[in-house]
Design an enzyme around this catalytic site. Structure first.
Site: not given
Ligand code: GLU
Length: 314
Positions: A71, A247
């Site tokens: 990503k 996260y």
């Protein structure tokens, strides 16, 4: 310390021996069936320093599924191509939620909090896809990875991509939801096809650490290397890696390691020491929030011994 290479070699070698002794290695991701087959008793580390040296230990040359570390690279390409317009589709705030959470999307009109949670990464992938075919988009991502890692052998593991495609129901739901809000503009299956393929890229720690150099040296492949992206983009990606790269474990990673980092459920982590080093670690066992258990521990040891941190003076 700083850039004293013999010391760094010693530190890396000691970390590698220490990691071999750790019994609780976390659990391998099993929601992607092919990742559940990976042997958890593996650990690798590679550090690329400003003088271009590669200091490595353990399984540093074993390819693994980079998963969400990809990503970082799709975000780089999307920012290079779309510039500020990308932020119409995705935000830059930490989510405080698990990587595959759907709950915030409903409350926030389908615009994902940041480019590193699954929803945000799928939105970035869709933006990058634009009017290309999925095959063209995947080829472009691979070309970029080969360019920045200076290694033509980097490729997609088709078995992993297929495994994720067959089991990625949550990602299908996220993509459809965002399509409904107009955040995704292509057919959801096209965006997901590219997403599953870039998550399934295989790279070793050495290849990943080389690929991360442009984030450590203001968009260049080393202090004197070619300029791959403008320095401001590298700075922004580092900021997002620090605040959102792990996260809902991002706070713990900033606290314990103190570097921009991006993890993937394959057990890899790319960490950046601006101006000093690009680091990749890998061990397949994950902690409770889906980040490599030994990888995080190894980086904590490395930074405590080298003094590397974006929060300290060098
Ligand atoms: N391909 C994985 C997924 O979409 C990426 C998750 C991760 O590495 O954190 O679930």
């Amino acid at each position: 310390m700083a850039n004293d290479t013999p010391d760094l070699r010693q530190i890396v070698s000691q970390i590698n021996s220490d990691m071999a002794q750790v019994e609780d290695r976390g659990s391998v991701a099993n929601y992607i069936p092919q990742l559940a087959c990976v042997d958890p008793f593996q650990f690798g580390i590679a550090v690329v320093t400003a003088d271009g040296r590669i200091v490595k230990g353990g399984h540093a040359d074993t390819p693994f599924s980079i998963q969400s570390v990809s990503k970082v690279f799709t975000l780089t390409l999307a920012l290079r191509q779309l510039g500020e317009a990308l932020w119409d589709r995705v935000g830059w705030e930490p989510s405080g939620d698990p990587f595959n959470s759907i709950v915030q999307l409903e409350a926030e009109n389908g615009r994902p909090r940041n480019p590193f949670i699954n929803a945000g990464a799928i939105a970035v992938t869709d933006a990058l896809l634009g009017r290309r075919t999925p095959v063209e988009a995947v080829t472009e991502i691979l070309q970029f990875l080969r360019e920045v890692a200076q290694d033509e052998s980097i490729s997609v593991d088709a078995v992993v991509a297929k495994s994720e495609k067959a089991s990625g129901f949550r990602n299908v739901a996220l993509a459809n939801f965002m399509r409904d809000w107009g955040i995704i503009r292509n057919a959801p299956e096209k965006a997901l096809d590219v997403y599953f393929n870039h998550c399934a890229v295989s790279m070793s720690c050495q290849q990943l650490a080389l690929a991360g150099r442009y984030l450590a040296w203001g968009g260049r492949l080393g202090p004197e290397g070619p300029q791959i992206i403008p320095a401001i983009i590298a700075r922004r990606i580092n900021a997002l890696m620090l605040t959102c790269g792990h996260y809902d474990g991002s706070g713990a990673f900033a606290f314990r390691v103190g570097l921009p980092g991006k993890s993937g459920v394959g057990g890899g982590i790319l960490a950046i020491v601006p101006g000093q080093a690009s680091i990749a670690v890998w061990s397949p066992g994950l902690n409770e929030v889906g980040n490599s258990k030994l990888g995080s521990l190894a980086l904590e040891k490395l930074t405590s011994q080298t003094g590397w941190s974006v929060f300290a003076m060098h």
